[in-house]
Motif scaffolding. Structure first.
Motif, PDB file in Angstrom:
ATOM      1  N   LEU A   7      -7.119   3.876 -11.849  1.00 42.80           N
ATOM      2  CA  LEU A   7      -6.512   3.416 -10.503  1.00 42.80           C
ATOM      3  C   LEU A   7      -7.699   3.685  -8.899  1.00 42.80           C
ATOM      4  O   LEU A   7      -7.887   5.342  -9.120  1.00 42.80           O
ATOM      5  N   LEU A   8      -7.571   3.359  -7.999  1.00 37.66           N
ATOM      6  CA  LEU A   8      -8.100   4.075  -7.394  1.00 37.66           C
ATOM      7  C   LEU A   8      -8.525   3.799  -6.171  1.00 37.66           C
ATOM      8  O   LEU A   8      -7.956   2.400  -5.864  1.00 37.66           O
ATOM      9  N   SER A   9      -7.699   4.316  -4.777  1.00 36.47           N
ATOM     10  CA  SER A   9      -7.699   4.445  -3.874  1.00 36.47           C
ATOM     11  C   SER A   9      -8.420   3.429  -2.305  1.00 36.47           C
ATOM     12  O   SER A   9      -9.323   4.532  -2.996  1.00 36.47           O
ATOM     13  N   LEU A  10      -8.067   2.247  -2.449  1.00 36.83           N
ATOM     14  CA  LEU A  10      -9.133   1.735  -1.709  1.00 36.83           C
ATOM     15  C   LEU A  10      -8.463   2.204   0.307  1.00 36.83           C
ATOM     16  O   LEU A  10      -8.706   0.940   1.098  1.00 36.83           O
ATOM     17  N   GLY A  11      -7.465   2.483   0.650  1.00 42.03           N
ATOM     18  CA  GLY A  11      -6.882   3.148   1.754  1.00 42.03           C
ATOM     19  C   GLY A  11      -5.924   2.315   1.998  1.00 42.03           C
ATOM     20  O   GLY A  11      -4.096   2.317   1.304  1.00 42.03           O
ATOM     21  N   ASP A  12      -6.161   1.104   2.413  1.00 44.76           N
ATOM     22  CA  ASP A  12      -4.855  -0.218   2.175  1.00 44.76           C
ATOM     23  C   ASP A  12      -5.442  -0.783   1.428  1.00 44.76           C
ATOM     24  O   ASP A  12      -4.020  -1.694   1.062  1.00 44.76           O
ATOM     25  N   LEU A  13      -5.623  -0.420   0.238  1.00 42.04           N
ATOM     26  CA  LEU A  13      -5.501  -1.443  -0.934  1.00 42.04           C
ATOM     27  C   LEU A  13      -5.893  -0.148  -2.057  1.00 42.04           C
ATOM     28  O   LEU A  13      -6.034   0.750  -1.576  1.00 42.04           O
ATOM     29  N   TYR A  14      -5.893  -1.141  -3.399  1.00 38.29           N
ATOM     30  CA  TYR A  14      -6.607   0.278  -4.384  1.00 38.29           C
ATOM     31  C   TYR A  14      -7.680  -1.011  -4.822  1.00 38.29           C
ATOM     32  O   TYR A  14      -7.113  -2.290  -5.030  1.00 38.29           O
TER      33      TYR A  14
END
Length: 206
Positions: free
Chosen positions: A46-53
């Protein structure tokens, strides 16, 4: 019905290692650990994209056959890692499915660790519009993967959905989601392209 929210993007790969390496090279950051999905015999990172991932997902070679088609059409996936799917969050799965095309899936109750969610999974694993129609997810409880991921400053700027039937796809999505980051264009073959802001400048993934 309340409009749906962009929840996460999926990068499919033949192996988790190959998919992880590709995303890390594209975006210049390391992915976090994910886990295994027993019901589908898949695993992810997984990787965070802020408001989603973003998730990299692949068939788990150590898992037994799930006895059904895997989600995201992974049973037929081949070639290099690439963006194949996107997922939107809903509060009421039955309500959302009524607005979706036939073949959008049947609700399944799923779990990974202490995460609990319901997801609509097509019987054949293939979402409408050759996989470019979003999968529906309904998280149960307050826990969400994005809350647990380190923020490395990666943000989605634009997701471009390319499809020969772009106008029909627009019509199908109109009652479900309004997100200025989503662009739908006509093209000869289905594809998803995404542009991200990163600490290393703008990066593109397809």
């Amino acid at each position: 019905m309340t409009l749906l929210r962009l929840d996460h993007l999926a990068v499919s790969a033949q192996t988790l290692q190959e998919g992880t390496a590709w995303v890390e090279e594209c975006l210049g950051v390391a992915l976090a650990a994910g886990g295994k999905h027993a019901a589908m015999s898949t695993h992810n990172r997984l990787l965070s994209l802020g408001d989603l991932y973003l998730e990299v997902i692949a068939i788990d070679p150590e898992a037994s056959d799930p006895g059904r088609a895997r989600w995201f059409d992974l049973d037929r996936f081949e070639g290099k890692p690439r963006l194949t799917n996107w997922v939107v969050a809903c509060a009421d799965m039955a309500d959302a499915l009524r607005l979706c095309p036939d073949g959008s899936g049947q609700p399944m109750d799923l779990a990974r660790g202490d995460l609990r969610w319901q997801m609509a999974v097509p019987i054949d694993g293939i979402l409408p519009f050759d996989g470019l129609f979003p999968a529906l997810i309904a998280w149960q409880g307050a826990a969400h993967p994005s809350q647990r991921l380190p923020d490395q400053g990666i943000r989605l700027r634009q997701m471009e959905l390319v499809h020969p039937q772009a106008e029909a796809l627009k019509i199908g999505l109109k009652p479900l989601i309004h997100d200025t980051r989503i662009k739908i264009v006509t093209g000869p073959a289905p594809a998803i392209h995404a542009t991200f802001a990163t600490p290393h400048g703008e990066r593109t993934m397809a």
